[in-house]
Design an enzyme around this catalytic site. Structure first.
Site, PDB file in Angstrom:
ATOM      1  CE  LYS A  93       9.635  13.568   4.353  1.00  0.00           C
ATOM      2  NZ  LYS A  93       9.202  13.364   2.933  1.00  0.00           N
ATOM      3  CE  LYS A 117      -0.543  17.461   5.941  1.00  0.00           C
ATOM      4  NZ  LYS A 117      -0.633  16.539   4.762  1.00  0.00           N
ATOM      5  CE  LYS A 129       1.770  17.051  -1.581  1.00  0.00           C
ATOM      6  NZ  LYS A 129       1.361  16.307  -0.371  1.00  0.00           N
ATOM      7  CG  ASP A 169      -0.134  13.828  -2.411  1.00  0.00           C
ATOM      8  OD1 ASP A 169      -0.280  14.045  -1.205  1.00  0.00           O
ATOM      9  OD2 ASP A 169      -0.984  14.181  -3.250  1.00  0.00           O
ATOM     10  CG  ASN A 244      -1.013   5.007   0.954  1.00  0.00           C
ATOM     11  OD1 ASN A 244      -1.070   5.899   1.792  1.00  0.00           O
ATOM     12  ND2 ASN A 244      -0.293   3.923   1.138  1.00  0.00           N
TER      13      ASN A 244
HETATM   14  P1  NDP Z   1      -3.687   7.503  -4.273  1.00  0.00           P
HETATM   15  O1  NDP Z   1      -3.214   7.915  -5.603  1.00  0.00           O
HETATM   16  O2  NDP Z   1      -3.186   6.257  -3.658  1.00  0.00           O
HETATM   17  O3  NDP Z   1      -5.277   7.425  -4.269  1.00  0.00           O
HETATM   18  C1  NDP Z   1      -6.045   8.549  -4.615  1.00  0.00           C
HETATM   19  C2  NDP Z   1      -7.509   8.167  -4.570  1.00  0.00           C
HETATM   20  O4  NDP Z   1      -8.275   9.361  -4.645  1.00  0.00           O
HETATM   21  C3  NDP Z   1      -7.932   7.288  -5.719  1.00  0.00           C
HETATM   22  O5  NDP Z   1      -8.986   6.451  -5.324  1.00  0.00           O
HETATM   23  C4  NDP Z   1      -8.400   8.318  -6.740  1.00  0.00           C
HETATM   24  O6  NDP Z   1      -9.341   7.826  -7.694  1.00  0.00           O
HETATM   25  C5  NDP Z   1      -9.061   9.338  -5.852  1.00  0.00           C
HETATM   26  N1  NDP Z   1      -8.989  10.643  -6.524  1.00  0.00           N
HETATM   27  C6  NDP Z   1      -7.861  11.304  -6.893  1.00  0.00           C
HETATM   28  N2  NDP Z   1      -8.147  12.443  -7.538  1.00  0.00           N
HETATM   29  C7  NDP Z   1      -9.493  12.471  -7.582  1.00  0.00           C
HETATM   30  C8  NDP Z   1     -10.413  13.407  -8.124  1.00  0.00           C
HETATM   31  N3  NDP Z   1      -9.988  14.523  -8.766  1.00  0.00           N
HETATM   32  N4  NDP Z   1     -11.730  13.133  -7.964  1.00  0.00           N
HETATM   33  C9  NDP Z   1     -12.151  12.025  -7.315  1.00  0.00           C
HETATM   34  N5  NDP Z   1     -11.324  11.099  -6.799  1.00  0.00           N
HETATM   35  C10 NDP Z   1     -10.027  11.333  -6.931  1.00  0.00           C
HETATM   36  O7  NDP Z   1      -3.380   8.759  -3.315  1.00  0.00           O
HETATM   37  P2  NDP Z   1      -3.316   8.821  -1.725  1.00  0.00           P
HETATM   38  O8  NDP Z   1      -4.251   7.838  -1.120  1.00  0.00           O
HETATM   39  O9  NDP Z   1      -1.887   8.802  -1.333  1.00  0.00           O
HETATM   40  O10 NDP Z   1      -3.832  10.308  -1.443  1.00  0.00           O
HETATM   41  C11 NDP Z   1      -5.203  10.611  -1.175  1.00  0.00           C
HETATM   42  C12 NDP Z   1      -5.306  11.955  -0.470  1.00  0.00           C
HETATM   43  O11 NDP Z   1      -4.593  11.895   0.775  1.00  0.00           O
HETATM   44  C13 NDP Z   1      -4.714  13.143  -1.227  1.00  0.00           C
HETATM   45  O12 NDP Z   1      -5.475  14.291  -0.932  1.00  0.00           O
HETATM   46  C14 NDP Z   1      -3.329  13.297  -0.604  1.00  0.00           C
HETATM   47  O13 NDP Z   1      -2.834  14.604  -0.745  1.00  0.00           O
HETATM   48  C15 NDP Z   1      -3.649  12.962   0.841  1.00  0.00           C
HETATM   49  N6  NDP Z   1      -2.531  12.537   1.674  1.00  0.00           N
HETATM   50  C16 NDP Z   1      -1.736  11.492   1.317  1.00  0.00           C
HETATM   51  C17 NDP Z   1      -0.707  11.083   2.148  1.00  0.00           C
HETATM   52  C18 NDP Z   1       0.135   9.904   1.836  1.00  0.00           C
HETATM   53  O14 NDP Z   1       0.961   9.558   2.674  1.00  0.00           O
HETATM   54  N7  NDP Z   1      -0.033   9.226   0.718  1.00  0.00           N
HETATM   55  C19 NDP Z   1      -0.416  11.810   3.396  1.00  0.00           C
HETATM   56  C20 NDP Z   1      -1.361  12.843   3.712  1.00  0.00           C
HETATM   57  C21 NDP Z   1      -2.363  13.189   2.866  1.00  0.00           C
HETATM   58  P3  NDP Z   1      -8.875   7.576  -9.208  1.00  0.00           P
HETATM   59  O15 NDP Z   1      -8.020   6.348  -9.148  1.00  0.00           O
HETATM   60  O16 NDP Z   1     -10.138   7.397  -9.948  1.00  0.00           O
HETATM   61  O17 NDP Z   1      -8.109   8.798  -9.633  1.00  0.00           O
HETATM   62  O1  2IT Z   2       0.295  15.298   2.231  1.00  0.00           O
HETATM   63  C1  2IT Z   2       1.162  14.652   2.857  1.00  0.00           C
HETATM   64  O2  2IT Z   2       1.391  14.859   4.049  1.00  0.00           O
HETATM   65  C2  2IT Z   2       1.900  13.607   2.124  1.00  0.00           C
HETATM   66  N1  2IT Z   2       1.594  13.358   0.966  1.00  0.00           N
HETATM   67  C3  2IT Z   2       3.034  12.890   2.787  1.00  0.00           C
HETATM   68  C4  2IT Z   2       4.276  13.723   2.778  1.00  0.00           C
HETATM   69  C5  2IT Z   2       5.531  13.036   3.248  1.00  0.00           C
HETATM   70  O3  2IT Z   2       6.581  13.665   3.094  1.00  0.00           O
HETATM   71  O4  2IT Z   2       5.493  11.912   3.757  1.00  0.00           O
END
Ligand code: NDP
Ligand code: 2IT
Length: 451
Positions: A93, A117, A129, A169, A244
């Site tokens: 997952k 996690k 992943k 992600d 997100n």
């Molecule tokens: P999104 O794509 O919705 O947003 C990502 C954000 O991070 C954007 O603002 C983006 O800016 C910025 N970003 C991405 N790459 C870079 C980089 N190399 N340098 C600077 N800024 C960057 O992704 P999420 O919000 O879903 O994910 C954000 C983080 O949270 C990640 O690390 C992800 O692994 C983690 N995460 C996400 C989960 C989920 O449920 N979605 C769960 C747990 C963890 P730009 O638009 O300029 O690229």
């Molecule tokens: O990093 C993470 O935990 C996620 N991007 C969410 C994974 C999931 O299966 O909901």
């Protein structure tokens, strides 16, 4: 030397040799092994059966070609990945990431972190992943659809609600999940809703999944603050990213009485002393898919955009920092700046956003530090709730789902806190998360025999 118990040194050396050049993966393994010295000192049986070596080696890694045709009729080629890391506790997952920086080392570090996690959530899910070096920026909906369909044409044979369940992600949200699920359904001729999470409500998506990671991190930080007799009320908060996780962190922090004064994207950051206007941010990011500089333009009135060449979001004075963008985005220098400005808590919404130097600086300064594998587990935990709803062909209310999320986050906080105490490092959530996650996975692996 490198902070790792001498019995565990050869394990790290072998991981580095076998995964040459995969620096993020080395970093993630290093951090976990650093915590395990105390475990093997107390319970040497964890050194048996090459348990730790097996935990560091993915069960399966799939790498494939993704050809697709852009709107100009040109053939484009991307590379796809799915690392099925560990299935001791349940089906693999974890999310899919679409970003040009994606490579096997990044997906491997994410799959490794995901394994612990997911164990911390207490739900029956293993770790995996995937993703691609595809860059969705500037692509039309039709291009994104063709790309997702091509990706799924290969990946579908490796998935299943009892086998491997992807989600979103970076670069993968509701639109992409819809296209991938649609192609999966077409290729398999099965309406297997539980094969993806983060789906739209119409296809068996869970209420509160979109909000869950940001909300969950906020609950986690709230629980850490409560151990010091305080909460979010009146606190200034800096958030990185504006995707997100960032958006729903801002929403929850504001509802708890905190004020989010800054957020960012990869081009720079904005500072809004009145508190970030969430409706405006959602309109810019979710609807128009524009850059964060638009926020300053549209809001006007003393709101500044500062480009990443000219500063860091971590220079903005705050009481709480919630990095929610990407790995290694918060350096040692950033940590020093946050500490100098009096930060009291850090909750990692992103995966591994703080460098090892930054974590050490926070620890030495006594800052409450919630590591990603604990603090951002609310997203995957709610994915597991989505799987539960799909399996029972049920659909819960927002309130019911959020209240389960809240309980799960409280449980993760408490197990990390108690484990750190039990192993002689009170308040060290990094140690607590690594040890508690490891023990759950390792115990499950032991009873399954050498597989
Ligand atoms: P999104 O794509 O919705 O947003 C990502 C954000 O991070 C954007 O603002 C983006 O800016 C910025 N970003 C991405 N790459 C870079 C980089 N190399 N340098 C600077 N800024 C960057 O992704 P999420 O919000 O879903 O994910 C954000 C983080 O949270 C990640 O690390 C992800 O692994 C983690 N995460 C996400 C989960 C989920 O449920 N979605 C769960 C747990 C963890 P730009 O638009 O300029 O690229
Ligand atoms: O990093 C993470 O935990 C996620 N991007 C969410 C994974 C999931 O299966 O909901």
């Amino acid at each position: 030397m490198n902070g790792i118990d001498e019995k565990l040194q050869p394990i790290l050396a072998e991981v580095i040799r076998r995964n040459a050049g995969e620096t993020e993966f080395h970093q993630a393994v290093h951090e976990v092994l650093e915590s395990l010295g105390r475990v093997v000192a107390k319970h040497p049986q964890f050194l048996d059966q090459a348990l730790i070596e097996r935990i560091c080696e993915p069960e399966r890694q799939i790498i494939f070609r993704i050809p697709w045709v852009d709107d100009n009729g040109q053939v484009q080629i991307n590379r796809g990945f799915r690392v099925q890391f560990n299935s001791a506790l349940g089906p693999y997952k974890g999310g899919m990431r679409f970003h040009p920086s994606v490579n096997v080392g990044i997906i491997k570090f994410l799959g490794f972190e995901q394994t612990f996690k997911n164990a911390l959530t207490g739900m029956p899910i293993g770790g995996g992943k995937g993703g691609s070096d595809f860059d969705p920026k500037g692509r039309t909906d039709a291009e994104v659809m063709r790309f997702c369909q091509s990706l799924m044409t290969e990946l579908h044979r490796h998935l299943g609600e009892q086998t491997d369940v992807p989600a979103g992600d970076i670069g993968v949200g509701g639109r992409e999940i819809g296209f991938m699920f649609g192609q999966f359904k077409r290729l398999t001729n099965r309406y297997e809703a539980g094969v993806f999470t983060g789906k739209a409500l119409a296809h068996g998506g869970s209420r509160a999944r979109t909000e869950a990671t940001g909300y969950g991190n906020t609950y986690f930080v709230q629980a850490m603050l409560q151990t010091k007799g305080t909460d979010f009320e009146g606190k200034k908060v800096a958030v990185s990213g504006s995707g997100n996780v960032a958006i729903y962190t801002i929403e929850k922090v504001s509802s708890f009485g905190g004020k989010v004064v800054a957020c960012s994207d990869s081009s720079g950051f904005v500072v809004d002393r009145d508190g970030i206007d969430l409706d405006l941010l959602k309109e810019i990011k979710d609807v128009r898919r524009e850059r964060i500089s638009e926020y300053a333009k549209l809001k006007g009135n003393g709101v500044h955009f500062i480009s990443s060449e000219n500063g860091s979001v971590w220079d903005v004075p705050c009481d709480v920092a919630m990095p929610s963008a990407t790995q290694n985005e918060l350096s040692g220098k950033d940590a020093l700046s946050l500490v100098k400005n009096g930060v009291m808590a850090v909750g990692e919404g992103a995966n591994m956003p703080s460098t090892p130097e930054a974590i050490k600086i926070f620890k030495d300064a006594g800052v409450l530090f919630g590591p990603g594998k604990a603090a951002n587990a609310g997203g995957v935990a709610t994915s597991a709730l989505e799987m539960q709803q799909n399996a029972s062909r049920d659909s819960w209310t927002f309130e019911q789902t959020e209240s389960r999320l809240c309980e799960i986050m409280r449980g993760i906080h408490d197990v990390c806190h108690q484990t750190a105490e039990e192993y002689g490092a009170p308040g060290d959530y990094v140690l607590g998360a690594n040890i508690a996650g490891f023990i759950r996975v390792a115990e499950a692996m032991r009873t399954l025999g050498v597989i």
